[in-house]
Structure formats: structure tokens, C-alpha cells
Design a protein around this motif. Structure first.
Motif, PDB file in Angstrom:
ATOM      1  N   ILE A 137     109.459   2.363  43.986  1.00  0.00           N
ATOM      2  CA  ILE A 137     108.986   3.543  44.609  1.00  0.00           C
ATOM      3  C   ILE A 137     109.222   3.646  46.256  1.00  0.00           C
ATOM      4  O   ILE A 137     109.752   4.563  46.784  1.00  0.00           O
ATOM      5  N   TYR A 138     109.005   2.270  46.714  1.00  0.00           N
ATOM      6  CA  TYR A 138     109.255   2.271  48.379  1.00  0.00           C
ATOM      7  C   TYR A 138     110.594   2.422  48.483  1.00  0.00           C
ATOM      8  O   TYR A 138     111.151   2.949  49.486  1.00  0.00           O
ATOM      9  N   HIS A 139     111.558   1.957  47.775  1.00  0.00           N
ATOM     10  CA  HIS A 139     113.030   2.038  48.020  1.00  0.00           C
ATOM     11  C   HIS A 139     113.575   3.609  48.101  1.00  0.00           C
ATOM     12  O   HIS A 139     114.344   3.882  48.752  1.00  0.00           O
ATOM     13  N   HIS A 140     113.141   4.235  47.071  1.00  0.00           N
ATOM     14  CA  HIS A 140     113.148   5.558  46.893  1.00  0.00           C
ATOM     15  C   HIS A 140     112.799   6.624  47.918  1.00  0.00           C
ATOM     16  O   HIS A 140     113.283   7.541  48.407  1.00  0.00           O
ATOM     17  N   PHE A 141     111.293   6.428  48.215  1.00  0.00           N
ATOM     18  CA  PHE A 141     110.682   7.385  49.096  1.00  0.00           C
ATOM     19  C   PHE A 141     109.818   6.850  50.158  1.00  0.00           C
ATOM     20  O   PHE A 141     109.510   7.575  50.880  1.00  0.00           O
ATOM     21  N   GLY A 142     109.739   5.312  50.375  1.00  0.00           N
ATOM     22  CA  GLY A 142     109.666   4.971  51.564  1.00  0.00           C
ATOM     23  C   GLY A 142     107.825   4.672  51.528  1.00  0.00           C
ATOM     24  O   GLY A 142     107.668   3.449  51.328  1.00  0.00           O
ATOM     25  N   ASN A 143     107.148   5.603  51.258  1.00  0.00           N
ATOM     26  CA  ASN A 143     105.818   5.111  51.182  1.00  0.00           C
ATOM     27  C   ASN A 143     104.960   6.608  50.364  1.00  0.00           C
ATOM     28  O   ASN A 143     105.876   7.500  50.042  1.00  0.00           O
ATOM     29  N   LYS A 144     103.876   6.516  50.464  1.00  0.00           N
ATOM     30  CA  LYS A 144     103.251   7.905  49.794  1.00  0.00           C
ATOM     31  C   LYS A 144     103.554   9.233  50.523  1.00  0.00           C
ATOM     32  O   LYS A 144     103.777  10.091  49.936  1.00  0.00           O
ATOM     33  N   GLU A 145     103.428   8.952  51.807  1.00  0.00           N
ATOM     34  CA  GLU A 145     103.878  10.364  52.552  1.00  0.00           C
ATOM     35  C   GLU A 145     105.300  10.627  52.213  1.00  0.00           C
ATOM     36  O   GLU A 145     105.380  12.079  52.103  1.00  0.00           O
ATOM     37  N   GLY A 146     106.111   9.802  52.022  1.00  0.00           N
ATOM     38  CA  GLY A 146     107.486  10.186  51.606  1.00  0.00           C
ATOM     39  C   GLY A 146     107.500  10.667  50.480  1.00  0.00           C
ATOM     40  O   GLY A 146     108.407  11.712  50.174  1.00  0.00           O
ATOM     41  N   LEU A 147     106.755  10.311  49.398  1.00  0.00           N
ATOM     42  CA  LEU A 147     106.460  11.000  48.067  1.00  0.00           C
ATOM     43  C   LEU A 147     106.038  12.368  48.080  1.00  0.00           C
ATOM     44  O   LEU A 147     106.772  13.136  47.533  1.00  0.00           O
ATOM     45  N   ALA A 148     105.032  12.637  49.076  1.00  0.00           N
ATOM     46  CA  ALA A 148     104.392  13.970  48.951  1.00  0.00           C
ATOM     47  C   ALA A 148     105.540  14.759  49.676  1.00  0.00           C
ATOM     48  O   ALA A 148     105.565  15.946  49.264  1.00  0.00           O
ATOM     49  N   ALA A 149     106.230  14.262  50.457  1.00  0.00           N
ATOM     50  CA  ALA A 149     107.259  15.087  51.165  1.00  0.00           C
ATOM     51  C   ALA A 149     108.137  15.570  50.315  1.00  0.00           C
ATOM     52  O   ALA A 149     108.907  16.642  50.230  1.00  0.00           O
ATOM     53  N   ALA A 150     108.774  14.459  49.620  1.00  0.00           N
ATOM     54  CA  ALA A 150     109.865  14.739  48.623  1.00  0.00           C
ATOM     55  C   ALA A 150     109.569  15.931  47.568  1.00  0.00           C
ATOM     56  O   ALA A 150     110.360  16.754  47.163  1.00  0.00           O
ATOM     57  N   ILE A 151     108.238  15.718  47.085  1.00  0.00           N
ATOM     58  CA  ILE A 151     107.726  16.729  46.258  1.00  0.00           C
ATOM     59  C   ILE A 151     107.903  18.139  47.065  1.00  0.00           C
ATOM     60  O   ILE A 151     108.039  19.329  46.212  1.00  0.00           O
ATOM     61  N   TYR A 152     107.223  18.277  48.297  1.00  0.00           N
ATOM     62  CA  TYR A 152     107.100  19.323  48.938  1.00  0.00           C
ATOM     63  C   TYR A 152     108.299  20.189  48.974  1.00  0.00           C
ATOM     64  O   TYR A 152     108.332  21.361  48.816  1.00  0.00           O
ATOM     65  N   LEU A 153     109.119  19.291  49.592  1.00  0.00           N
ATOM     66  CA  LEU A 153     110.486  19.735  50.052  1.00  0.00           C
ATOM     67  C   LEU A 153     111.197  20.485  48.794  1.00  0.00           C
ATOM     68  O   LEU A 153     112.095  21.406  48.902  1.00  0.00           O
ATOM     69  N   ALA A 154     111.338  19.727  47.630  1.00  0.00           N
ATOM     70  CA  ALA A 154     111.792  20.105  46.541  1.00  0.00           C
ATOM     71  C   ALA A 154     111.213  21.331  45.890  1.00  0.00           C
ATOM     72  O   ALA A 154     111.734  22.192  45.346  1.00  0.00           O
TER      73      ALA A 154
END
Length: 209
Positions: A52-69
Motif C-alpha cells: 500500500i505504501y509503495h503504490h500510494f505513499g500513505n492514507k492521504e495518497g490513497l484518498a487522493a488517488a481515489i478522488y483524482l480517478a
């Protein structure tokens, strides 16, 4: 699996990313972004914390990836909808229709996007967010500029058009997604498209373009 994630991360090699994003979205929707931990997402998705950290960095990175998608998926709907518009009024109607149809087709993702914009806007993806929003309204603004030049659209501060065009529809969508109103937004396309056009049309006669 959300279609938005298929669009953002296509192909079998990115299946793990899509799985993590889908599980993170479900967690965020159920508990809220602030309450969710990376360990919660790891447990739901069956991925390792390292992955998870490798692909998205952290929880905020995950949230940003979802939002931008989600924004990219909306943009694809808008581009398709505006493709056949021949006038500014047709463009406004098509844009509002696409927005309402997208929300109804993607309720979980739409609800997340309404609730999490502050997280993305405050994080390291804020520049990407601005770029996506500029693109999101770009094609519609071209129609508006044509309407301004022809006198069919009121001359207003540029930053107010988006709120006038989609603000009322967005407010209704929020109410529907939270269960405060029962009728899907797509049942009121004509109502909200008409209101959007009246908000920017230069005069009453042009509302019947």
C-alpha cells in the motif's frame, strides 16, 4: 470494482492497485477518511502495508488517488456529453445531465468525493487537483465564451459560472446520497438543467434558445 479505477489503472498488471483502491473507498465510505487506518485498508484488501505504501505513499495518497480517478471518470462523461452539443444551452443541459447521471451511476464514489475534497486539497496532490478541475470545466467554458461573444450568456465573474451551473444540482445530489431525499437526481434533469440555463442566460427570450 469502480469503473473509474478501471479507467485510471487499466490492465491486469494493475489489478492489485484497483483492489486496494476499491477496498479503501469502501472503508472511507463506511467510516470516514479520518477514522480509517492503513491497517484497516490492509485487512480489507488483503494487501501488505508495504504494498500500500509503495503504490500510494500513505492514507492521504490513497484518498487522493481515489478522488483524482473520480474526477477523470467524470471528465470522460462530460466530454462524451458535450460532443454533440450545438449551442450553449444544449451544452449546459448536456453537462448537467452528465453530472447527475454520473452521480447516480457512482454513488459511493460521489459521496466520498463530496466528503473528502478538503483532504486532497490540503495534501501534496493539490496541484493535480487544480489541473483536473481546470480541465473539467475547460470544454464548457469554451461554450460559455462563445455565448458571451454572441450575447446569449450574461457577463459574470468567471469563477461564478461553475457554481451557478452545478450548485443546485450538487446540493440535491448531496441530499440524495445522504438519504434526505428519496428521488434520484436523474429524475430531475430538466429541472436542474433549466435552472442552470436561467442562471446564466442573458435574458428571458434567450432561455428559450
Amino acid at each position: 470494482m469502480e469503473p473509474a479505477f478501471e479507467r485510471a489503472y487499466p490492465g491486469t498488471r494493475k489489478a492489485r492497485k484497483r483492489q486496494v483502491l476499491s477496498c479503501a473507498l469502501a472503508c472511507f465510505d463506511e467510516m470516514g477518511v479520518d477514522a480509517v487506518t492503513i491497517d484497516t485498508i490492509r485487512e480489507r484488501s488483503g494487501s501488505s502495508i508495504g504494498t500500500i505504501y509503495h503504490h500510494f505513499g500513505n492514507k492521504e495518497g490513497l484518498a487522493a488517488a481515489i478522488y483524482l480517478a473520480g474526477l477523470d471518470d467524470q471528465q470522460a462523461w462530460f466530454e462524451t456529453a458535450l460532443g454533440d452539443a450545438k449551442s450553449i444551452q444544449e451544452a449546459v443541459t448536456a453537462w448537467v445531465r452528465a453530472y447527475l447521471e454520473w452521480v447516480v451511476a457512482n454513488p459511493q464514489l460521489a459521496r466520498f468525493m463530496y466528503h473528502s475534497r478538503r483532504v486532497v486539497a490540503a495534501g501534496t496532490s493539490k496541484d493535480q487537483l487544480k489541473g483536473r478541475n481546470d480541465k473539467r470545466y475547460g470544454a464548457l467554458l469554451q461554450f460559455l465564451e462563445t455565448g458571451l461573444a454572441s450575447g446569449k450568456v450574461r457577463s459574470l465573474p468567471r469563477e461564478t459560472y461553475a457554481s451557478l451551473l452545478i450548485g443546485q444540482a450538487e446540493n440535491y445530489c448531496r441530499a440524495w446520497l445522504s438519504g434526505r431525499v428519496p428521488t434520484p437526481p436523474t429524475e430531475h434533469i430538466d429541472v436542474f438543467a433549466g435552472a442552470a440555463w436561467r442562471a446564466i442566460a442573458a435574458d428571458a427570450d434567450q432561455q428559450k434558445e
